[in-house]
Each structure stands twice: as C-alpha cells, then as structure tokens.
Design a protein around this motif. Structure first.
Motif, PDB file in Angstrom:
ATOM      1  N   SER A 213      10.316  16.590  -2.552  1.00 16.33           N
ATOM      2  CA  SER A 213      11.284  17.330  -1.744  1.00 16.33           C
ATOM      3  C   SER A 213      10.608  18.494  -1.040  1.00 16.33           C
ATOM      4  N   LEU A 214      11.307  19.061  -0.062  1.00 14.63           N
ATOM      5  CA  LEU A 214      10.805  20.245   0.629  1.00 14.63           C
ATOM      6  C   LEU A 214      10.647  21.397  -0.362  1.00 14.63           C
ATOM      7  N   GLU A 215      11.587  21.483  -1.308  1.00 16.76           N
ATOM      8  CA  GLU A 215      11.537  22.564  -2.303  1.00 16.76           C
ATOM      9  C   GLU A 215      10.250  22.485  -3.128  1.00 16.76           C
ATOM     10  N   ASP A 216       9.858  21.260  -3.504  1.00 17.07           N
ATOM     11  CA  ASP A 216       8.629  21.085  -4.277  1.00 17.07           C
ATOM     12  C   ASP A 216       7.408  21.465  -3.435  1.00 17.07           C
ATOM     13  N   TYR A 217       7.425  21.072  -2.165  1.00 16.93           N
ATOM     14  CA  TYR A 217       6.334  21.402  -1.239  1.00 16.93           C
ATOM     15  C   TYR A 217       6.184  22.920  -1.111  1.00 16.93           C
ATOM     16  N   ILE A 218       7.308  23.616  -0.913  1.00 15.47           N
ATOM     17  CA  ILE A 218       7.293  25.073  -0.784  1.00 15.47           C
ATOM     18  C   ILE A 218       6.792  25.714  -2.079  1.00 15.47           C
ATOM     19  N   HIS A 219       7.317  25.247  -3.207  1.00 12.99           N
ATOM     20  CA  HIS A 219       6.928  25.820  -4.488  1.00 12.99           C
ATOM     21  C   HIS A 219       5.422  25.694  -4.717  1.00 12.99           C
ATOM     22  N   CYS A 220       4.878  24.512  -4.428  1.00  9.07           N
ATOM     23  CA  CYS A 220       3.446  24.306  -4.645  1.00  9.07           C
ATOM     24  C   CYS A 220       2.619  25.228  -3.757  1.00  9.07           C
ATOM     25  N   LYS A 221       3.021  25.394  -2.502  1.00  6.92           N
ATOM     26  CA  LYS A 221       2.311  26.319  -1.611  1.00  6.92           C
ATOM     27  C   LYS A 221       2.327  27.733  -2.179  1.00  6.92           C
ATOM     28  N   SER A 222       3.476  28.142  -2.721  1.00  2.51           N
ATOM     29  CA  SER A 222       3.639  29.519  -3.191  1.00  2.51           C
ATOM     30  C   SER A 222       2.764  29.839  -4.400  1.00  2.51           C
ATOM     31  N   LEU A 223       2.296  28.814  -5.114  1.00  2.00           N
ATOM     32  CA  LEU A 223       1.501  29.034  -6.321  1.00  2.00           C
ATOM     33  C   LEU A 223       0.211  29.801  -6.046  1.00  2.00           C
ATOM     34  N   LEU A 224      -0.276  29.714  -4.800  1.00  2.00           N
ATOM     35  CA  LEU A 224      -1.505  30.436  -4.465  1.00  2.00           C
ATOM     36  C   LEU A 224      -1.357  31.935  -4.706  1.00  2.00           C
ATOM     37  N   PHE A 225      -0.120  32.427  -4.568  1.00  2.62           N
ATOM     38  CA  PHE A 225       0.069  33.876  -4.571  1.00  2.62           C
ATOM     39  C   PHE A 225       0.335  34.459  -5.961  1.00  2.62           C
ATOM     40  N   ASN A 226       0.241  33.612  -6.983  1.00  5.75           N
ATOM     41  CA  ASN A 226       0.040  34.170  -8.320  1.00  5.75           C
ATOM     42  C   ASN A 226      -1.342  33.793  -8.839  1.00  5.75           C
ATOM     43  N   ARG A 227      -2.211  33.359  -7.889  1.00  4.42           N
ATOM     44  CA  ARG A 227      -3.598  33.037  -8.218  1.00  4.42           C
ATOM     45  C   ARG A 227      -4.561  33.781  -7.302  1.00  4.42           C
ATOM     46  N   MET A 243       7.534  32.043  -0.170  1.00  4.38           N
ATOM     47  CA  MET A 243       6.142  32.169  -0.615  1.00  4.38           C
ATOM     48  C   MET A 243       5.973  33.326  -1.600  1.00  4.38           C
ATOM     49  N   LEU A 244       6.858  34.296  -1.522  1.00  2.00           N
ATOM     50  CA  LEU A 244       6.738  35.474  -2.379  1.00  2.00           C
ATOM     51  C   LEU A 244       7.350  35.278  -3.770  1.00  2.00           C
ATOM     52  N   ILE A 245       8.091  34.188  -3.949  1.00  2.00           N
ATOM     53  CA  ILE A 245       8.721  33.954  -5.257  1.00  2.00           C
ATOM     54  C   ILE A 245       7.629  33.771  -6.316  1.00  2.00           C
ATOM     55  N   GLY A 246       7.654  34.614  -7.326  1.00  2.00           N
ATOM     56  CA  GLY A 246       6.688  34.526  -8.413  1.00  2.00           C
ATOM     57  C   GLY A 246       5.326  35.114  -8.092  1.00  2.00           C
ATOM     58  N   THR A 248       2.150  37.557  -7.703  1.00  5.17           N
ATOM     59  CA  THR A 248       1.600  38.643  -8.516  1.00  5.17           C
ATOM     60  C   THR A 248       0.583  39.469  -7.733  1.00  5.17           C
ATOM     61  N   CYS A 249       0.426  39.151  -6.460  1.00  6.35           N
ATOM     62  CA  CYS A 249      -0.608  39.783  -5.640  1.00  6.35           C
ATOM     63  C   CYS A 249      -0.062  40.962  -4.837  1.00  6.35           C
ATOM     64  N   GLU A 250      -0.967  41.788  -4.332  1.00  2.35           N
ATOM     65  CA  GLU A 250      -0.603  42.768  -3.311  1.00  2.35           C
ATOM     66  C   GLU A 250      -0.230  42.006  -2.043  1.00  2.35           C
ATOM     67  N   VAL A 251       0.573  42.625  -1.180  1.00  2.09           N
ATOM     68  CA  VAL A 251       1.076  41.915   0.001  1.00  2.09           C
ATOM     69  C   VAL A 251       0.796  42.703   1.273  1.00  2.09           C
ATOM     70  N   GLU A 252       0.240  42.009   2.279  1.00  2.00           N
ATOM     71  CA  GLU A 252       0.150  42.522   3.653  1.00  2.00           C
ATOM     72  C   GLU A 252       0.664  41.434   4.584  1.00  2.00           C
ATOM     73  N   THR A 253       1.142  41.836   5.760  1.00  2.53           N
ATOM     74  CA  THR A 253       1.694  40.857   6.703  1.00  2.53           C
ATOM     75  C   THR A 253       1.059  41.007   8.086  1.00  2.53           C
ATOM     76  N   PHE A 254       1.131  39.908   8.832  1.00  2.00           N
ATOM     77  CA  PHE A 254       0.733  39.919  10.245  1.00  2.00           C
ATOM     78  C   PHE A 254       1.808  39.205  11.046  1.00  2.00           C
ATOM     79  N   GLY A 255       1.892  39.495  12.334  1.00  2.00           N
ATOM     80  CA  GLY A 255       2.896  38.854  13.179  1.00  2.00           C
ATOM     81  C   GLY A 255       3.220  39.679  14.407  1.00  2.00           C
ATOM     82  N   PHE A 256       4.408  39.449  14.955  1.00  2.00           N
ATOM     83  CA  PHE A 256       4.830  40.127  16.181  1.00  2.00           C
ATOM     84  C   PHE A 256       5.883  41.203  15.909  1.00  2.00           C
ATOM     85  N   LYS A 257       6.224  41.425  14.645  1.00  2.00           N
ATOM     86  CA  LYS A 257       7.291  42.370  14.312  1.00  2.00           C
ATOM     87  C   LYS A 257       6.732  43.776  14.107  1.00  2.00           C
TER      88      LYS A 257
END
Length: 490
Positions: A213-227, A243-246, A248-257
């Motif tokens: 499912s899409l949910e599984d795909y998203i969850h697996c991608k998000s695992l990087l951010f507790n690693r 991606m932020l669910i779970g 454990t890392c510091e967070v910075e963002t990039f974009g047009f906002k």
C-alpha cells in the motif's frame, strides 16, 4: 574473528554449539560458503536460505544464523535471531570494522531525484577537493573505479564492503541512494547516517512484489529519519509530515516557502543552443545566486537539497555554486552536444509518471517542436506501454516508437501496444523498431529550436534481447554519429 564479536549489535540465542567459534568469512550466498565460514539464512520472496543449510554444512560452514526452527544434527553452531536480514546488516558492519565511522555518510530517499542529488553532492565535494564514494542506481563509484549493482540500495553486506573499499581509497564521504526496499529489508541497518535527505514522494512501487500500500511505502521511506543524525527535508512536499513520524533526527528544510531554512526565489529557465538549465536565488542559511546545468523546477529542489547538505558540511559557497553550475548526471536529463540548432537529451524516464514530469518541464522551455524517442520493456505490464504512449501522444509533437529492452517479446508487438496509447491522444508518431536507426532519424530530422528527448535507457549501456545483453550506449551512439556526419561533410 569470534562469532560473538560479529553479533555484538544483535540480540540472539545460541541454540547449538558456541558463540566463541572463530569464523573465517561472513557469507549470505550459499554458493560462496567455504570451510570455517558463518552462513546467514536470508528469507526472500523466491528463495529461502534455510533450505540450503545441508549444502553449506557439507561445504564446511562452522556456524549458521537462522530465524526459524531448524533441525541440525551435524557439529555446527546454530544462532537464532528474530530477523536474519537485520542480523546480516549488523554483522556486516562489524565484519568490515565499522567503516562508516571513518567517513561522513549521507543517505538520500524519495521517489524521484535521488540519483541526481547524489551526484550533485559528489560534484560539489570534489570541487572542494574531497574524495567521495557514491552508491546508487547507476552503480558504485569509488574514485576511478565503477562497480555495477543489481539494486539501487545493495544488500547490507555489500554496502559495508563498498564502505570498506571507500575507506581504503581515502574517501572522506559516502553518499548513497536509500530505496524504500532498502529500508524495508534492513539493508541500511547496523549503522546511523550522519545526514538523511528527503527529496519528494509520489505513489510508486505499489504492488505485490514491492509495497502492499501507499501507507507501507511512506512508512518505509520515513525509517531513514530514525537512522540519521540530521534530516534535510523538502518542506514543500505534502508528505513531509508523514516523513517526520517517528523521526529522531534534527530537522532542516528547503523549498520555496518563507519558513524554509534554505529558500528559493526568482527561478528562471535558462536556454541556449544545446543547453537547458535553471537559475534561482537562495536565502536563509545561505545566500546567493545559483545556476544549475540541468533544466526544470525539479532541478531547483535537487540543487537545494545538495546545497543544504554541503553547507552543513562546511563546504565553501564557491565550491557549492561551481559544482551546481557544472553538474552533469549520466542519463538524467543529460544534454548531449550535437547541433547548434536543436537540443538533444537522454533521460531514464520509463513510465507514464516520469515521462509526464519530464515533458512538462521541457515544454516550459517553449521548443519549436518537442520530439520523443522511446520504447517499452518486454515481459512487463502492458499498461505502462499504453500510458507512456498516451502521455507522449498528448505532450510531444512527434513520438518516435522504437525498441527498449524487448527481452523475450518481439519489438514490433511492443510497439503495437504503445500505438494503442498514442491513438487515445491522436498524437503524431513514426515507428522505427531498430533503436540505432531511430536515433539517426531523429538527429537527421531535427529542426532549429527543437528539443529531442531520448527516453527509457538513460544510464543503461545495453539492450536486452532474448536473455542476451548487447552493448548499446545512447550518448556514445550520438557522439559516434556526429563524428560520422562531420567526416562525411569534411
């Protein structure tokens, strides 16, 4: 090395024998087992390593790592763990002496942009005089050495092996693409990345062979951010919160906002004969004008992610700007110099989503004509052919239908399927089954102001026909044909 030294990160039960066994090699491929080795039984979709236990014992395996109950009467140590893929990752890290601790490691995940971003980071770091290793879709690059890999993110043992090779070669940095499958199957377990990057997320890789499912795909991608220690996120992507669910890392963002740490503004498309690119201003934690040698809005996002990462690494702004201005990624919107009248490029787009994204980008440059050249892989879902045909029919002025990797199908049959999609859009097309001839046709008929996009092969250097891979590199073919034409005219 004693077995228990390899297992230092892994909860385990010694079912039989002793964990003080001296081990020669760590092996997960039963065909490679030799006397004194430890064999890890991986459970796959097709093959189960537990089935090969009798074979590896005959070959002299001293210990086996299992996740199932097994009946072993031979004099061999049996270690049971909860997940053998996780165990392999942790054991590999120890086996190669934790090479990741000797480099700065950068992992990149997302649906699109991973390859381009990894090579942008490599280019910038090399501009700063650093030595870099890269693991990803195009393979493994360590200095002048290039290794082919079967997966975007290789098996955990192979990752640690390549990390080890990078350390031996003097690399200070390791940059790698981290696929959802790589995260799902613990290929990047056993260590923590220094930096993790999230490029973007769109529905992809959903199906019985990949993600349920899409949910599984998203969850697996998000695992990087507790690693990883620090996460650098595309703040404009609607899935960033997922991606932020779970995490454990510091967070910075990039974009047009306005609230992004690295903000883009004043984007402009740049074009000249044989050149397409983009420029923008960056502000926030870094300020300046950025020019990128790859076209489109998506190139701004990729450049921002690379820029933000390298700025965190303390790389000079001069090296960052020079690297982005000079970047060229093999098979990813790769401009190939051919004519001062029209632009020729090679790209890996091989499904409807990536094709539509690329053609939308190229349309923004207002070409006189947009011409596509593509085929479709044999022995694959026919809907991909229909959809690519329909998208190209709608968005291109001419579609040149040809071969890709026909595998065990006939090229003509595949083209007939593509035509079904083209017919939905009433687009103009021509059919030339031989890809070399099709490329020659496109180059011979290019007009002033055209953009000619060769799709599907990208970085690949072969065409697969009936189980045999024949060498074929589109960039080489374009360059060869250009020389041939020049010689004819001289």
């Amino acid at each position: 090395m004693q077995l228990k030294q390899l297992l230092v990160q892994v909860p385990y039960t010694c079912v039989k024998g002793t964990d003080t066994e001296e081990i020669e090699h760590l092996i997960y491929d039963s065909r490679k087992v030799e006397q004194g080795d430890v064999f890890v039984c991986l459970t796959g979709a097709v093959v189960d390593g537990h089935d090969f236990i009798p074979d590896v014992i005959k070959k002299g395996a001293k210990a086996i790592i299992v996740e199932k109950e097994v009946d072993v009467t031979a004099d061999v140590t049996v270690i049971r763990v909860e997940n053998t893929r996780y165990a392999l990752a942790c054991m590999s890290a120890e086996y190669f002496g934790r090479p990741y601790e000797k480099m700065t490691t950068i992992g990149i995940t997302g649906t699109k942009g991973k390859t381009t971003t990894s090579y942008m980071i490599q280019k910038i770091l090399e501009k700063a005089g650093k030595k870099v290793g890269v693991i990803g879709t195009i393979g493994v690059v360590i200095g002048e050495e290039h290794y082919k890999t079967a997966n975007t993110t290789p098996e955990s043992y192979d990752i640690q092996y390549y990390f080890h090779k990078m350390v031996e070669a003097g690399c200070e940095y390791a940059v790698m693409e981290v696929s959802s499958q790589g995260l799902k199957f613990n290929r990047v377990a056993g260590f923590q990345f220094d930096y993790g990057i999230f490029t973007n997320l769109t529905p992809d890789h959903i199906g019985p062979a990949e993600h349920d499912s899409l949910e599984d795909y998203i969850h697996c991608k998000s695992l990087l951010f507790n690693r990883c220690k620090k996460g650098i996120f595309n703040g404009d992507d609607p899935h960033m919160k997922d991606m932020l669910i779970g995490h454990t890392c510091e967070v910075e963002t990039f974009g047009f906002k306005e609230n992004d740490d690295y903000r883009s503004s004043d984007m402009q498309l740049l074009s000249a004969p044989g050149f397409l690119g983009v420029s923008f201003n960056v502000s926030g934690k870094m300020n300046g004008e950025v020019k990128v040698n790859i076209p489109g809005r998506f190139s701004v996002y990729n450049a921002l992610s690379a820029l933000a990462t390298c700025h965190n690494l303390g790389i000079s702004e001069e090296a960052i700007l020079d690297g982005l201005r000079e970047i060229r990624v093999r098979g990813r919107v790769e401009i190939v110099p051919y004519s001062d009248d029209f632009t020729v490029l090679v790209d890996y787009a091989h499904n409807a989503m990536s094709t539509e994204s690329l053609l939308t980008t190229l349309r923004e440059y207002n070409p006189k004509r947009l011409i596509t050249l593509f085929g479709a892989g044999g022995n694959r879902d026919k809907h991909r052919r229909y959809d690519m045909g329909e998208i190209s029919g709608k968005m291109a002025d001419l579609s040149i239908l040809t071969s890709d990797n026909p595998r065990f199908e006939e090229v003509e049959d595949i083209i007939e399927d593509i035509k079904i999609g083209v017919a939905r859009s009433h687009g103009k097309y021509i059919s030339i089954p031989d890809r070399r001839e099709a490329i020659h046709y496109a180059l011979d008929h290019g007009q002033k102001g055209d953009i000619i996009a060769l799709l599907g092969k990208g970085h690949e250097d072969y065409i697969e026909i009936k189980g045999v891979r024949y060498h074929f590199n589109e960039v080489e073919e374009i360059e060869r044909y250009k020389k041939e034409k020049e010689n004819q005219n001289s």
